[in-house]
Write a protein that holds these residues in place. Structure first.
Motif, PDB file in Angstrom:
ATOM      1  N   CYS A 186     -12.393  12.189  80.381  1.00 10.32           N
ATOM      2  CA  CYS A 186     -13.511  11.242  80.174  1.00 10.32           C
ATOM      3  C   CYS A 186     -13.626  10.295  81.372  1.00 10.32           C
ATOM      4  O   CYS A 186     -12.719   9.502  81.636  1.00 10.32           O
ATOM      5  CB  CYS A 186     -13.293  10.444  78.894  1.00 10.32           C
ATOM      6  N   PRO A 187     -14.739  10.363  82.132  1.00  5.30           N
ATOM      7  CA  PRO A 187     -14.851   9.493  83.311  1.00  5.30           C
ATOM      8  C   PRO A 187     -14.883   8.011  82.940  1.00  5.30           C
ATOM      9  O   PRO A 187     -14.439   7.164  83.713  1.00  5.30           O
ATOM     10  CB  PRO A 187     -16.181   9.921  83.948  1.00  5.30           C
ATOM     11  N   ALA A 227     -13.894   9.994  73.418  1.00  3.36           N
ATOM     12  CA  ALA A 227     -14.464  10.660  72.231  1.00  3.36           C
ATOM     13  C   ALA A 227     -13.608  10.445  70.982  1.00  3.36           C
ATOM     14  O   ALA A 227     -14.124  10.116  69.913  1.00  3.36           O
ATOM     15  CB  ALA A 227     -14.615  12.151  72.518  1.00  3.36           C
ATOM     16  N   LYS A 274     -14.171   7.030  69.617  1.00  2.00           N
ATOM     17  CA  LYS A 274     -15.525   6.879  69.057  1.00  2.00           C
ATOM     18  C   LYS A 274     -15.607   7.561  67.692  1.00  2.00           C
ATOM     19  O   LYS A 274     -16.202   7.036  66.755  1.00  2.00           O
ATOM     20  CB  LYS A 274     -16.561   7.491  70.007  1.00  2.00           C
ATOM     21  N   LEU A 288     -21.540   8.267  78.658  1.00  2.00           N
ATOM     22  CA  LEU A 288     -22.427   8.890  79.652  1.00  2.00           C
ATOM     23  C   LEU A 288     -23.105  10.145  79.113  1.00  2.00           C
ATOM     24  O   LEU A 288     -23.934  10.745  79.799  1.00  2.00           O
ATOM     25  CB  LEU A 288     -21.604   9.284  80.884  1.00  2.00           C
ATOM     26  N   CYS A 314     -21.865  12.919  79.052  1.00  4.44           N
ATOM     27  CA  CYS A 314     -21.629  13.898  80.119  1.00  4.44           C
ATOM     28  C   CYS A 314     -21.129  15.234  79.582  1.00  4.44           C
ATOM     29  O   CYS A 314     -21.193  16.256  80.278  1.00  4.44           O
ATOM     30  CB  CYS A 314     -20.634  13.345  81.133  1.00  4.44           C
ATOM     31  N   CYS A 335     -15.909  15.771  77.339  1.00  2.94           N
ATOM     32  CA  CYS A 335     -15.015  15.846  76.168  1.00  2.94           C
ATOM     33  C   CYS A 335     -15.288  17.124  75.375  1.00  2.94           C
ATOM     34  O   CYS A 335     -14.361  17.836  74.989  1.00  2.94           O
ATOM     35  CB  CYS A 335     -15.163  14.604  75.287  1.00  2.94           C
TER      36      CYS A 335
HETATM   37  S1  SF4 Z   1     -19.520  12.323  76.709  1.00  2.00           S
HETATM   38 FE1  SF4 Z   1     -18.420  11.813  78.640  1.00  2.00          FE
HETATM   39  S2  SF4 Z   1     -18.365   9.555  78.706  1.00  2.00           S
HETATM   40 FE2  SF4 Z   1     -18.914  10.139  76.583  1.00  2.00          FE
HETATM   41  S3  SF4 Z   1     -16.956  10.160  75.494  1.00  2.00           S
HETATM   42 FE3  SF4 Z   1     -17.327  12.263  76.199  1.00  2.00          FE
HETATM   43  S4  SF4 Z   1     -16.295  12.428  78.203  1.00  2.00           S
HETATM   44 FE4  SF4 Z   1     -16.470  10.228  77.685  1.00  2.00          FE
END
Ligand code: SF4
Ligand code: SF4
Length: 433
Positions: free
Chosen positions: A30-31, A43, A46, A72, A74, A77
């Protein structure tokens, strides 16, 4: 959103996040977590928050919404999750549920529902902004296409911006319908807002490339945004308006494929449209989702472009390719753009370290959390500089904006180009049959 729609989303979210085994593998990729080291940013954290708060969702949705904003989207995860938890899909659904249970701030409602969801209004405002930018900008001598804002407002102070193009692509080519060509394929082109307004040359390169390969082209008038800013903000109402609008626009003509040159638009149309689609549009969304394809994948898999071996020249400028998260992590597309870039014998292709690490843009994440976005972007910039490249190519216009900002901030003399522009240049050199 109706109560029934919210209930359906909650039910599907519960099933999906029950699959998380709390292994923590998502931490290492995870950036955001890499910068903040906050468990609530990754993740696993969350998902735990969503689980813990779901019973109080209706009491205080704002608390969960604040946590969910810090992402993000992105997909790093999801790509690395051994349990196959589809985190991006969960996050988008949770945001929609949270905003279905609370009032969005008035300014967000106006921005998303009264401007973004109304393409004519949105386009008028962007045209006005193009004129207005001349008043507020401070030109950067070395880079005429980039500017900083004169005003000392903190939001603007640290950023460098790419100028809005004097003529958006939608004005240069408002409509195109060539009919089917010799090879019997017809492709519709979804332009996307950033390409339209900031990088019209990318869209012009797409047309050149399709024409070169004798593909029929359909570009409808007055296209709308793909809707990702509304989905990322959890505004299902604005999102559905745009979805309906775009479906109607593209339903006017038959075509075999819907091509995009924006990784984020591709991923939104293929994945996000289905997640938040109203029942009456599900069939049309499924149909368009199946037809949607990234331009690089289209050329390599469907057109099967035949690239001649590249002649070796000495002392060529180096070029790297940055993998947009929404192409590599969402669809596993990474060889295709490289193949097309390598067709251009005016560059020497080289790999940088971690080409698929996130650039930190994340759309609205960059607007809300610029410092973190910038810290993530700096890692990407350092890797590109270390590669010795003088051109950075990528396949997402949002990544292009982030790279431009990073290079400008550090006074790097590195050009940012879309991979399809590099391929279009190669065609002029006769590298492809
Ligand atoms: S989508 Fe990207 S920024 Fe969001 S929790 Fe997953 S790895 Fe982290
Ligand atoms: S990698 Fe997947 S299963 Fe493991 S904690 Fe993260 S989301 Fe849960």
């Amino acid at each position: 959103m109706t109560i029934q729609e919210i209930a359906i989303l909650i039910e599907s979210i519960e099933k999906e996040f029950a699959e998380c085994v709390r292994c923590g593998m998502c931490q290492s990729v995870c950036p955001l977590y890499n910068q903040t080291r906050l468990e609530t940013d990754v993740a696993r954290g969350k998902l735990a928050i969503i689980e813990g708060l779901r019973k109080q969702l209706f009491d205080n949705p704002a608390i969960s919404a604040n946590y969910m904003q810090r992402c993000l989207l992105c997909g790093s995860c999801a790509e690395n999750c051994p349990a196959g938890v589809n985190t991006n899909e969960i996050f988008i659904k949770v945001k929609a549920v949270l905003n279905g249970c609370r009032q969005l701030p008035a300014w967000k409602k106006i921005l998303l529902r009264k401007i973004l969801a109304k393409p004519k209004v949105f386009n008028l405002l962007l045209s006005a902004a193009e004129k207005f930018q001349k008043i507020i900008i401070k030109n950067i001598k070395e880079s005429p296409e980039i500017f900083k804002v004169r005003a000392g407002i903190p939001f603007f102070k640290k950023r460098s911006f790419k100028k809005l193009a004097p003529q958006p692509f939608s004005k240069i080519v408002p409509y195109l319908n060539t009919g089917k060509k010799n090879n019997g394929l017809k492709a519709a082109f979804f332009t996307g807002c950033i390409i339209d307004r900031f990088f019209p040359n990318v869209a012009l390169s797409v047309i050149e490339v399709l024409k070169y390969h004798n593909i029929g082209i359909y570009i409808p008038k007055n296209q709308g945004c793909c809707g990702i800013p509304a989905a990322a903000a959890g505004d299902a109402e604005a999102f559905k308006k745009l979805l309906r609008y775009n479906i109607n626009i593209f339903a006017k003509e038959n075509f075999d494929y819907l091509i995009t040159a924006c990784a984020t638009c591709t991923s939104t149309i293929k994945k996000v449209w289905k997640i938040l689609s109203p029942d009456d549009l599900k069939e049309a969304v499924e149909d368009i989702s199946v037809k949607t394809i990234d331009i690089h994948q289209f050329l390599t898999e469907k057109v099967k472009v035949d690239i001649k071996p590249v002649k070796t020249k000495k002392n060529l400028p180096k070029i790297i390719y940055h993998d947009p998260c929404h192409l590599k992590k969402s669809f596993g597309i990474y060889k295709e753009p490289r193949k097309l870039i390598k067709a251009n014998s005016d560059y020497s292709f080289t790999e940088m370290e971690s080409p698929d690490s996130c650039c930190g843009m994340g759309g609205s994440f960059n607007l809300s959390f610029y410092d973190i976005s910038s810290d993530i972007g700096k890692i990407k910039r350092d890797n590109i500089v270390a590669s010795g490249a003088s051109v950075a190519a990528t396949a997402c216009p949002a990544c292009m904006l982030q790279l431009i900002d990073m290079f400008s901030k550090n006074k790097d003399n590195i050009k940012v180009k879309h991979s399809i522009e590099i391929y279009a240049e190669a065609l002029k050199n006769g590298a492809v049959e």
